[in-house]
Scaffold this motif. Structure first.
Motif, short mmCIF file in Angstrom:
data_model
loop_
_atom_site.label_atom_id
_atom_site.label_comp_id
_atom_site.label_asym_id
_atom_site.label_seq_id
_atom_site.Cartn_x
_atom_site.Cartn_y
_atom_site.Cartn_z
N GLN A 1 0.83 -1.21 0.00
CA GLN A 1 0.00 0.00 0.00
C GLN A 1 0.87 1.26 0.00
N LYS A 2 1.98 1.19 0.74
CA LYS A 2 2.85 2.37 0.82
C LYS A 2 3.51 2.65 -0.53
N ILE A 3 3.94 1.58 -1.21
CA ILE A 3 4.56 1.76 -2.54
C ILE A 3 3.54 2.40 -3.49
N ALA A 4 2.31 1.87 -3.47
CA ALA A 4 1.28 2.42 -4.37
C ALA A 4 1.00 3.88 -4.03
N ARG A 5 0.99 4.20 -2.74
CA ARG A 5 0.66 5.57 -2.32
C ARG A 5 1.78 6.56 -2.60
N LEU A 6 2.99 6.05 -2.87
CA LEU A 6 4.07 6.94 -3.32
C LEU A 6 3.99 7.18 -4.83
N GLY A 7 3.01 6.55 -5.47
CA GLY A 7 2.86 6.73 -6.92
C GLY A 7 3.70 5.75 -7.73
N ILE A 8 4.30 4.76 -7.05
CA ILE A 8 5.17 3.82 -7.76
C ILE A 8 4.32 2.69 -8.35
N HIS A 9 4.37 2.57 -9.67
CA HIS A 9 3.58 1.57 -10.37
C HIS A 9 4.30 0.21 -10.33
N ALA A 10 5.61 0.25 -10.47
CA ALA A 10 6.42 -0.97 -10.39
C ALA A 10 7.87 -0.58 -10.11
N ILE A 11 8.60 -1.53 -9.52
CA ILE A 11 10.05 -1.35 -9.33
C ILE A 11 10.73 -2.47 -10.11
N ILE A 12 11.63 -2.10 -11.02
CA ILE A 12 12.36 -3.11 -11.80
C ILE A 12 13.82 -3.08 -11.34
N VAL A 13 14.28 -4.21 -10.80
CA VAL A 13 15.67 -4.28 -10.33
C VAL A 13 16.44 -5.12 -11.33
N GLU A 14 17.52 -4.54 -11.87
CA GLU A 14 18.28 -5.25 -12.91
C GLU A 14 19.78 -5.15 -12.66
N GLY A 15 20.54 -5.95 -13.41
CA GLY A 15 21.99 -5.96 -13.25
C GLY A 15 22.43 -6.71 -12.00
N LEU A 16 23.75 -6.75 -11.81
CA LEU A 16 24.30 -7.40 -10.60
C LEU A 16 25.27 -6.42 -9.96
N GLN A 17 25.36 -6.44 -8.65
CA GLN A 17 26.30 -5.53 -8.00
C GLN A 17 27.73 -5.88 -8.39
N LYS A 18 28.58 -4.85 -8.51
CA LYS A 18 29.95 -5.08 -9.00
C LYS A 18 30.81 -5.78 -7.96
N GLU A 19 30.64 -5.39 -6.69
CA GLU A 19 31.49 -5.94 -5.64
C GLU A 19 30.80 -7.14 -5.01
N LYS A 20 31.35 -8.32 -5.22
CA LYS A 20 30.72 -9.55 -4.72
C LYS A 20 30.55 -9.51 -3.21
N GLY A 21 29.40 -9.95 -2.74
CA GLY A 21 29.18 -10.03 -1.29
C GLY A 21 28.76 -8.70 -0.67
N LYS A 22 28.66 -7.66 -1.48
CA LYS A 22 28.25 -6.36 -0.95
C LYS A 22 26.74 -6.18 -1.15
N PHE A 23 26.07 -5.71 -0.12
CA PHE A 23 24.61 -5.57 -0.20
C PHE A 23 24.19 -4.12 0.01
N TYR A 24 23.02 -3.83 -0.58
CA TYR A 24 22.49 -2.46 -0.56
C TYR A 24 21.04 -2.48 -0.08
N ILE A 25 20.58 -1.32 0.35
CA ILE A 25 19.14 -1.15 0.57
C ILE A 25 18.64 -0.03 -0.34
N LEU A 26 17.41 -0.21 -0.81
CA LEU A 26 16.77 0.82 -1.62
C LEU A 26 15.80 1.55 -0.71
N LYS A 27 16.01 2.85 -0.56
CA LYS A 27 15.21 3.66 0.36
C LYS A 27 14.23 4.50 -0.43
#
Lengths: 578, 91
Positions: free
Chosen positions: A95-121
């Motif tokens: 519900q929060k994603i929809a209320r921000l106006g976001i229709h979809a999130i497409i995550v693509e590619g691979l992170q360059k540094e192996k074993g490193k993780f990110y958060i999407l805010k």
């Protein structure tokens, strides 16, 4: 407010806003994730490689005040099945994603540094990637707790546990519930491993209030909302059974039907069923605290969820659902509901699908790794997954992988995905859905058809088989439509029985989109989206030979009915070809 | 003699029954007894019943009973089941 698509590239860590085309504007949930995956992902790609994409989409009416409509669809090519995959979950992020106006999130590619993780805010007007830092390697309970401590309460969280980070085939994607528990999972098909392969630990969504979701025809929407709400309040299943006992009421019902898979699908009746069902959960809510009638997201009027406490009254797990109570219960011959709750909690923490995990433990028991019925040893074994030990990596890769690792023949999977809690030899119609669903064995892919129309035990003539196949496909098309609206699939109990409630559902969709869909369009659109998924699978190399139940079901008779699976292949083949 | 398994609020019809244990009673039957007549003897109203299983078959209340039968009755509050799952046996 205009809607937009967020494209997140993990290779260069960019986040871009894109306009929503008219074609995509009228889609949501599963229809949108599958359309994007079919358009952008090469069907033959490695699911954990650079060419797979992970798509998140709220449903068409998600974010509005429509009842029980807070579902989030997650889609990609599945590393577990090799097919296209959509898994959906409740919880608070959609519900929060929809209320921000976001229709979809497409995550693509691979992170360059192996074993490193990110958060999407995500927040109003902003979307940024940050390093996951201390969240890396953490279980989902601690991950959620740390995120609320740092960013504030009521933040929506979509995340993966260590199983996803280690790219295990049975890793799911967690969504948090209103109390910040991680138990609402888009669990099936290993989508957590896809998220892990891209180096994305979590998506966090900061949004408060009703937002500003565009509704093209507010009067029609309101009218539909009222009709549907009335239907859900009137129907015995959605107003009484689900909030009182939760889905686990089915343990005793399927047991009396001789269709509760027991000891790794070697029987249809479990002696300990009464100790593991919804009645016990209901009783515990009175004696231990906890809750039945728990809502997994704001605005759910069905409230099938629950909170299960330890004997001392402290919180243990939420939710404990039918599929989980069965997977670790009857399927593993475990009749201690506290042990089952603990196995459920481990899945929620490590980030595993409970159905496939129970299937896996059942196969490990069949192989003699631990004995059937030993809940404590099952807990020890499942705890190995989060440690990443060699046996833990086998278990974390699911039922089919574990069966191969230990040379087990009785492996209950279709297209690599574990069969859920309805024994096909006793409930033959649902076997058609398990065999022919685009997702592998999936109890949510389509309602089943009763055995009398399947020519069980007899040879169907081709024309009749085509008619039966068309009927089975009809149930799958209805389901894909509901999965695209953002409504919980449980509204189907009411909308299939009450014409006004069905119309109410359609009115809300038309109200939001400004469309004029009829009941006939509902079927046509569902069929179109199903064909799209089916074509992806064909291009990935799947044929009708993959639309079969595991071989042992065709020659092992299942007590107490002592039936084999005898629905003719012609019927299975006609589901998608008629 | 038949065995009747009771669930939900119908458990109250068996003294000393407890959630978490199988709740059943053994009943003598007479020639011509049906599920409906046994339900009447147990003071269970047809409208108050969600599901009936006779010897693991989904059933209407019209079926005749025989010595050794296993009957299971679920109250309306436990009606979580898609109607399409089973054939409803009616003899």
């Amino acid at each position: 407010m205009g809607k937009f698509i967020l494209r997140v590239n993990m290779s260069d860590l960019s986040v871009k806003k894109e306009d929503v085309s008219e074609k995509y504007r009228v889609l949501g949930g599963r229809a949108l994730t599958s359309t994007i995956v079919a358009a952008e992902v090469k069907p033959t790609c490695h699911p954990l490689g650079p060419h797979n994409k992970l798509v998140f989409a709220p449903g068409i009416v998600t974010g509005t005040t429509a009842p029980s409509s807070g579902r989030l669809s997650v889609g990609a090519k599945s590393p577990l099945t090799g097919t296209i995959k959509e898994a959906n979950a409740g919880g608070i992020p959609a519900q929060k994603i929809a209320r921000l106006g976001i229709h979809a999130i497409i995550v693509e590619g691979l992170q360059k540094e192996k074993g490193k993780f990110y958060i999407l805010k995500l927040a109003q007007g902003t979307a940024v990637l940050e390093e996951a830092g201390q969240l890396t390697g953490k279980g989902m309970y601690e991950t959620n707790k740390l995120i609320w401590q740092k960013y504030g309460e009521d933040i929506g969280i979509i995340g993966i546990g260590p199983a996803g980070e280690m790219k295990m085939l049975n890793a799911g994607v967690s969504c948090n519930d209103p109390e910040n528990g991680p138990g609402r999972y888009a669990g099936r098909g290993g989508l957590g491993a896809v998220m892990g392969s891209k180096g994305l630990k979590a998506i966090i969504v900061e949004q408060k209030g009703p937002g500003d979701v565009a509704i093209a025809n507010p009067d029609l929407f309101k009218q539909g909302q009222q009709k549907l709400a009335k239907g859900l309040a009137d129907h015995a299943v959605t107003s009484q059974a689900l909030p009182t006992y939760g889905t686990a009421v089915l343990v005793n019902i399927l047991n009396e039907a001789g269709g509760l898979p027991t000891r790794n699908f070697s029987a249809g009746k479990f002696e300990g069923a009464s100790k593991t069902g919804g009645e016990v959960i209901n009783e515990w809510a009175k004696t231990r605290g906890g809750k039945v009638g728990h809502a997994c997201h704001h605005g759910c009027v069905i409230k099938c969820s629950n909170v299960v406490n330890h004997p001392d009254g402290t919180y243990h797990v939420s939710p404990l659902e039918y599929e989980t109570a069965w997977a670790f219960g009857a399927n593993c011959e475990i009749d201690n509901l506290d042990d089952i709750a603990e196995l459920n909690r481990i899945c929620n923490d490590v980030g595993l699908d409970t159905i496939d995990s129970g299937g896996t433990i059942g196969v490990a028991m069949e192989a003699g790794i631990i004995p059937f019925g030993d809940g404590k040893k099952a807990i020890e074994l499942l705890n190995e997954v989060g440690k990443g030990s060699p046996i833990g990596r086998i278990i974390g890769n699911g039922t089919a992988f574990t069966g191969k690792a230990f040379g087990v023949v009785r492996v209950p999977v279709v297209k690599g995905q574990s069969i859920p809690a309805y024994e096909p030899r006793a409930v033959k119609g649902i076997g058609v859905t398990f065999a022919t669903a685009t997702m592998g064995a999936d109890h949510t892919a389509g309602y089943t058809i009763a055995t009398e129309i399947l020519s069980v035990g007899g040879k169907a003539d081709p024309l009749a088989a085509a008619e039966k196949g068309a009927l089975a496909r009809g149930f799958q098309t209805a389901t894909i439509f509901i999965d695209s609206t953002g409504y919980c699939l449980f509204i189907a109990f009411a909308v299939l029985d009450l014409p006004d409630a069905f119309q109410g559902m359609l009115d809300t969709v038309n109200g939001v989109l400004g469309t004029g869909y009829t009941a006939e369009d509902f079927n046509c659109l569902g069929a179109e989206w199903l064909t799209l998924e089916r074509k992806f699978n064909e291009a990935a190399g799947f044929t009708k030979a993959d639309d079969r139940l595991p071989e042992f079901m065709y020659y092992e008779k299942l007590p107490p009915h002592n039936h084999v699976y005898d629905v003719p292949d012609e019927v299975l083949d006609s589901v998608h070809s008629s | 003699m038949i065995t009747v398994f009771l669930y939900g609020k119908f458990r109250d019809k068996v003294a000393g029954s407890a959630v978490g244990k199988e709740c059943f009673l053994e009943m003598e039957i007479n020639e011509g007894d049906t599920i409906a007549s046994v339900m009447e003897r147990l003071d269970i109203a047809p409208d108050d019943v969600a599901h009936i299983f006779l010897n693991y078959q989904y059933s209407t209340a019209n079926r005749k009973l025989h010595h050794g039968d296993r009957l299971a009755i679920f109250p309306i509050e436990m009606s979580v089941l898609y109607r399409q799952y089973f054939v409803k046996y009616n003899d």
